[in-house]
Motif scaffolding. Structure first.
Motif, PDB file in Angstrom:
ATOM      1  N   ASP A  27      16.539  -3.034  37.842  1.00 28.36           N
ATOM      2  CA  ASP A  27      17.748  -3.647  38.403  1.00 28.36           C
ATOM      3  C   ASP A  27      18.673  -2.631  39.065  1.00 28.36           C
ATOM      4  N   ARG A  28      18.200  -1.424  39.269  1.00 28.23           N
ATOM      5  CA  ARG A  28      19.014  -0.455  40.002  1.00 28.23           C
ATOM      6  C   ARG A  28      18.091   0.448  40.810  1.00 28.23           C
TER       7      ARG A  28
ATOM      8  N   ASP B  67      14.322   0.122  34.536  1.00 28.56           N
ATOM      9  CA  ASP B  67      15.451   0.260  35.454  1.00 28.56           C
ATOM     10  C   ASP B  67      15.197  -0.461  36.768  1.00 28.56           C
TER      11      ASP B  67
ATOM     12  N   GLY C 173      19.106  -4.112  42.801  1.00 30.95           N
ATOM     13  CA  GLY C 173      19.564  -2.802  43.242  1.00 30.95           C
ATOM     14  C   GLY C 173      19.544  -2.576  44.735  1.00 30.95           C
TER      15      GLY C 173
END
Length: 287
Positions: free
Chosen positions: A201-202, A199, A263
């Motif tokens: 990218d967030r 995760d 993100g």
């Protein structure tokens, strides 16, 4: 492995390297045997009544048998898998129990790098015995060092010094792993690290993540830092910065696109954090 010991004569260049060996050896001490062997030279040989003081570090790995060590901090029990850490100018004495004897592997060394490593809190001076257990990696490190010492080929001291650093690394690693072996928290941390990478990218909410495992965040943070050496939030940010460096160097995406892709809601925060971690801002890195 047959009994073996060799005392070395490091040169000035070996000493300038920062870590050099003085002695290496192994011995199988049978039950009811005299210890230590009188074959050792003055400065190393000692008797139990007087003990001794060395001018070097020694790391002695006991793989069979039991015994005791005494120094100014008290008496310590030695068992299979114990590592004895002897420091320069420190009075001590140790011996195997008469009824068991023991098998020992030892390396004696000195140097400024040795001082640096052995002054680290991982090696507290008041705890001269580390009970790490039997590990093939550690025994193999001793055996490879013995091979180098036996042949004394040019440059062997420098290679052997690397083996000592490797040995110290193993000692720290296995000591740290003891706290997590067989415990649920180890599996939780490994899964959390996987999720952070998956995760990236967030913005993963780490407090909510700990709740998913039914543990408090303060405990999760404490154990995560013990396990990795870094707090979970910092670990997650380091992963993002590593990914950002890859994207900056291997794609034509704008800094704004990379910032949002990872993100970050603010390009200014991303750039400021990047410079803090890397030393230069994203534009400078790309140039």
């Amino acid at each position: 492995m047959n009994d073996f010991f060799k005392y070395l004569t490091p040169g000035d260049r070996d000493k300038e390297w920062g870590l050099y060996l003085n002695v290496a050896g192994s011995a199988l001490v049978a039950p009811n045997s005299t210890y230590p062997s009188s074959d050792h030279p003055n400065g190393y040989y000692f008797n139990w009544d007087q003990g001794r003081v060395l001018n070097e570090y020694q790391i002695n790995y006991i793989t069979e048998g039991r015994g005791i060590l005494e120094n100014e901090n008290g008496q310590f029990q030695i068992k299979p898998g114990s590592v004895i850490v002897i420091r320069p100018k420190t009075w001590h004495r140790y011996k195997p129990l008469k009824k068991t004897g023991w098998k020992e592997q030892y390396i004696g060394f000195n140097g400024t790098i040795a001082d640096q490593f052995l002054s680290h809190p991982f090696f507290p001076a008041n705890q001269p015995v580390m009970n790490i257990g039997i590990h093939e990696e550690i025994l193999d490190t001793y055996l490879k060092t013995f091979q180098l010492v036996r042949k004394e080929m040019p440059g062997y001291q420098q290679i052997a010094s690397g083996m000592v650093v490797k040995l110290l690394g193993y000692l720290i690693s296995f000591e740290k792993q003891k706290e997590f072996t067989g415990k649920r928290i180890a599996a939780i941390i490994e899964e959390a690290r996987f999720k952070m990478r998956a995760d990236i990218d967030r913005l993963l909410n780490l407090e909510e993540l700990s709740e998913e495992y039914n543990i408090g965040y303060s405990y999760f943070r404490k154990m995560f830092k013990k396990y990795t050496g870094v707090a979970p939030h910092q670990y997650y940010l380091e992963l993002k910065i590593m990914r950002a460096k890859e994207l900056l160097l291997s794609t034509d995406k704008s800094i704004k696109e990379i910032s949002f892709e990872l993100g970050f809601q603010s390009i200014h925060y991303f750039s400021r954090l990047f410079k803090k971690k890397v030393g230069i801002n994203p534009t400078e890195l790309r140039k």
